[in-house]
Write a protein that holds these residues in place. Structure first.
Motif, PDB file in Angstrom:
ATOM      1  N   ASP A  97       0.814  -1.219   0.000  1.00 14.23           N
ATOM      2  CA  ASP A  97       0.000   0.000   0.000  1.00 14.23           C
ATOM      3  C   ASP A  97       0.844   1.264   0.000  1.00 14.23           C
ATOM      4  N   VAL A  98       1.900   1.255  -0.802  1.00 13.46           N
ATOM      5  CA  VAL A  98       2.779   2.417  -0.929  1.00 13.46           C
ATOM      6  C   VAL A  98       2.915   2.736  -2.410  1.00 13.46           C
ATOM      7  N   ALA A  99       2.838   4.002  -2.720  1.00 14.01           N
ATOM      8  CA  ALA A  99       3.063   4.438  -4.103  1.00 14.01           C
ATOM      9  C   ALA A  99       4.255   5.382  -4.094  1.00 14.01           C
ATOM     10  N   LYS A 100       5.258   5.056  -4.866  1.00 13.15           N
ATOM     11  CA  LYS A 100       6.452   5.896  -4.948  1.00 13.15           C
ATOM     12  C   LYS A 100       6.366   6.783  -6.179  1.00 13.15           C
ATOM     13  N   GLY A 101       6.879   7.979  -6.046  1.00 14.52           N
ATOM     14  CA  GLY A 101       6.856   8.923  -7.154  1.00 14.52           C
ATOM     15  C   GLY A 101       8.132   8.879  -7.965  1.00 14.52           C
ATOM     16  N   CYS A 102       8.439   7.738  -8.524  1.00 18.77           N
ATOM     17  CA  CYS A 102       9.646   7.630  -9.344  1.00 18.77           C
ATOM     18  C   CYS A 102       9.357   6.755 -10.558  1.00 18.77           C
ATOM     19  N   ALA A 103      10.214   6.878 -11.545  1.00 23.02           N
ATOM     20  CA  ALA A 103      10.132   6.025 -12.734  1.00 23.02           C
ATOM     21  C   ALA A 103      11.265   5.010 -12.630  1.00 23.02           C
ATOM     22  N   PRO A 104      10.947   3.757 -12.301  1.00 28.78           N
ATOM     23  CA  PRO A 104      11.998   2.749 -12.117  1.00 28.78           C
ATOM     24  C   PRO A 104      12.887   2.603 -13.353  1.00 28.78           C
ATOM     25  N   ASP A 105      14.175   2.524 -13.091  1.00 26.90           N
ATOM     26  CA  ASP A 105      15.190   2.288 -14.123  1.00 26.90           C
ATOM     27  C   ASP A 105      15.739   0.889 -13.842  1.00 26.90           C
ATOM     28  N   TYR A 106      15.164  -0.104 -14.509  1.00 26.66           N
ATOM     29  CA  TYR A 106      15.486  -1.501 -14.210  1.00 26.66           C
ATOM     30  C   TYR A 106      16.899  -1.842 -14.657  1.00 26.66           C
ATOM     31  N   GLY A 107      17.632  -2.501 -13.777  1.00 31.64           N
ATOM     32  CA  GLY A 107      19.005  -2.873 -14.076  1.00 31.64           C
ATOM     33  C   GLY A 107      19.244  -4.362 -14.154  1.00 31.64           C
ATOM     34  N   VAL A 108      18.367  -5.144 -13.497  1.00 33.67           N
ATOM     35  CA  VAL A 108      18.544  -6.599 -13.430  1.00 33.67           C
ATOM     36  C   VAL A 108      17.245  -7.278 -13.823  1.00 33.67           C
ATOM     37  N   ARG A 109      17.386  -8.313 -14.639  1.00 32.35           N
ATOM     38  CA  ARG A 109      16.252  -9.172 -15.005  1.00 32.35           C
ATOM     39  C   ARG A 109      16.579 -10.587 -14.560  1.00 32.35           C
ATOM     40  N   ILE A 110      15.649 -11.201 -13.835  1.00 35.35           N
ATOM     41  CA  ILE A 110      15.779 -12.612 -13.469  1.00 35.35           C
ATOM     42  C   ILE A 110      14.613 -13.346 -14.115  1.00 35.35           C
ATOM     43  N   GLU A 111      14.947 -14.390 -14.874  1.00 40.54           N
ATOM     44  CA  GLU A 111      13.942 -15.171 -15.595  1.00 40.54           C
ATOM     45  C   GLU A 111      13.819 -16.558 -14.980  1.00 40.54           C
ATOM     46  N   PHE A 112      12.592 -16.919 -14.621  1.00 43.78           N
ATOM     47  CA  PHE A 112      12.264 -18.245 -14.103  1.00 43.78           C
ATOM     48  C   PHE A 112      11.540 -18.998 -15.203  1.00 43.78           C
ATOM     49  N   GLN A 113      12.019 -20.213 -15.528  1.00 47.37           N
ATOM     50  CA  GLN A 113      11.399 -21.015 -16.585  1.00 47.37           C
ATOM     51  C   GLN A 113      10.923 -22.342 -16.021  1.00 47.37           C
ATOM     52  N   LYS A 114       9.672 -22.648 -16.309  1.00 45.97           N
ATOM     53  CA  LYS A 114       9.087 -23.943 -15.941  1.00 45.97           C
ATOM     54  C   LYS A 114       8.275 -24.401 -17.133  1.00 45.97           C
ATOM     55  N   GLY A 115       8.812 -25.353 -17.881  1.00 48.74           N
ATOM     56  CA  GLY A 115       8.148 -25.788 -19.102  1.00 48.74           C
ATOM     57  C   GLY A 115       8.063 -24.627 -20.082  1.00 48.74           C
ATOM     58  N   GLU A 116       6.871 -24.372 -20.586  1.00 50.74           N
ATOM     59  CA  GLU A 116       6.647 -23.278 -21.535  1.00 50.74           C
ATOM     60  C   GLU A 116       6.399 -21.943 -20.844  1.00 50.74           C
ATOM     61  N   ASN A 117       6.279 -21.954 -19.522  1.00 51.98           N
ATOM     62  CA  ASN A 117       5.961 -20.731 -18.779  1.00 51.98           C
ATOM     63  C   ASN A 117       7.217 -20.010 -18.309  1.00 51.98           C
ATOM     64  N   HIS A 118       7.180 -18.692 -18.440  1.00 54.27           N
ATOM     65  CA  HIS A 118       8.289 -17.840 -18.024  1.00 54.27           C
ATOM     66  C   HIS A 118       7.759 -16.752 -17.115  1.00 54.27           C
ATOM     67  N   VAL A 119       8.465 -16.502 -16.035  1.00 59.51           N
ATOM     68  CA  VAL A 119       8.198 -15.352 -15.178  1.00 59.51           C
ATOM     69  C   VAL A 119       9.486 -14.559 -15.120  1.00 59.51           C
ATOM     70  N   ASP A 120       9.386 -13.285 -15.451  1.00 59.92           N
ATOM     71  CA  ASP A 120      10.541 -12.393 -15.405  1.00 59.92           C
ATOM     72  C   ASP A 120      10.322 -11.354 -14.328  1.00 59.92           C
ATOM     73  N   LEU A 121      11.348 -11.131 -13.521  1.00 56.15           N
ATOM     74  CA  LEU A 121      11.320 -10.083 -12.513  1.00 56.15           C
ATOM     75  C   LEU A 121      12.376  -9.066 -12.890  1.00 56.15           C
ATOM     76  N   LEU A 122      11.980  -7.812 -13.012  1.00 51.87           N
ATOM     77  CA  LEU A 122      12.915  -6.731 -13.310  1.00 51.87           C
ATOM     78  C   LEU A 122      13.057  -5.877 -12.059  1.00 51.87           C
ATOM     79  N   PHE A 123      14.302  -5.669 -11.643  1.00 54.74           N
ATOM     80  CA  PHE A 123      14.585  -4.969 -10.400  1.00 54.74           C
ATOM     81  C   PHE A 123      15.199  -3.601 -10.663  1.00 54.74           C
TER      82      PHE A 123
END
Length: 168
Positions: A97-123
């Protein structure tokens, strides 16, 4: 003794041994923050977890394919996967329940793969935000302020040669 047991030796030899970490119990608030139980399932049961680095000024895109990568993929070790999953799936890792007033500049991507499904987290380590992508499409996001230092240390371990990551 498997070799000497009558009739059971072949049964024991045929049993598949699955080497995976036990699934972590995940709170409803984290399931919602990450975009659903199917996302949590991919993170919990990923067959491959890979890390990438993005160039500076990598602002939000609706599709993960729209980001350029400056390094990667680098496959995470079993230990790194376990540490990362525990941090990502823990309720204590986020502020809600927090809203930050910034535009994230993502530097890291972590990709999780399970079969045909992919989840990517950008930090974004500038404002401690994570953006979640499922099968390439932007889904949800959250604030990881409570574990920013722990995540930064893990990223330093994953990307030991990168000066920018080492400066986190």
């Amino acid at each position: 003794d498997v070799e000497r047991s009558r009739g059971l030796g072949d049964v024991y030899k045929r049993q598949e041994v699955k080497e995976s970490q036990p699934e972590q119990s995940v709170s409803k608030s984290v399931v919602e923050l990450l975009g659903g139980q199917d996302v949590v399932d991919v993170i919990n049961n990923a067959e491959i977890v890979s890390g990438y680095l993005l160039p500076q000024k990598s602002y939000h895109q609706e599709s993960v394919e729209n980001y350029k990568m400056r390094l990667g993929p680098i496959e995470l070790t079993a230990s790194q996967k376990t540490k990362l999953s525990k941090l990502i799936l823990s309720k204590e890792s986020y502020i809600f329940d927090v809203a930050k007033g910034c535009a994230p500049d993502y530097g890291v991507r972590i990709e999780f793969q399970k079969g045909e499904n992919h989840v990517d987290l950008l930090f974004c380590f500038g404002c401690s935000q994570v953006q979640v992508y499922k099968n390439g499409k932007s889904l949800s996001g959250g604030e990881f302020d409570p574990v920013e230092k722990q995540l930064a240390e893990l990223m330093k371990e994953i990307f030991p040669e990168d000066e920018l990551i080492q400066s986190l």
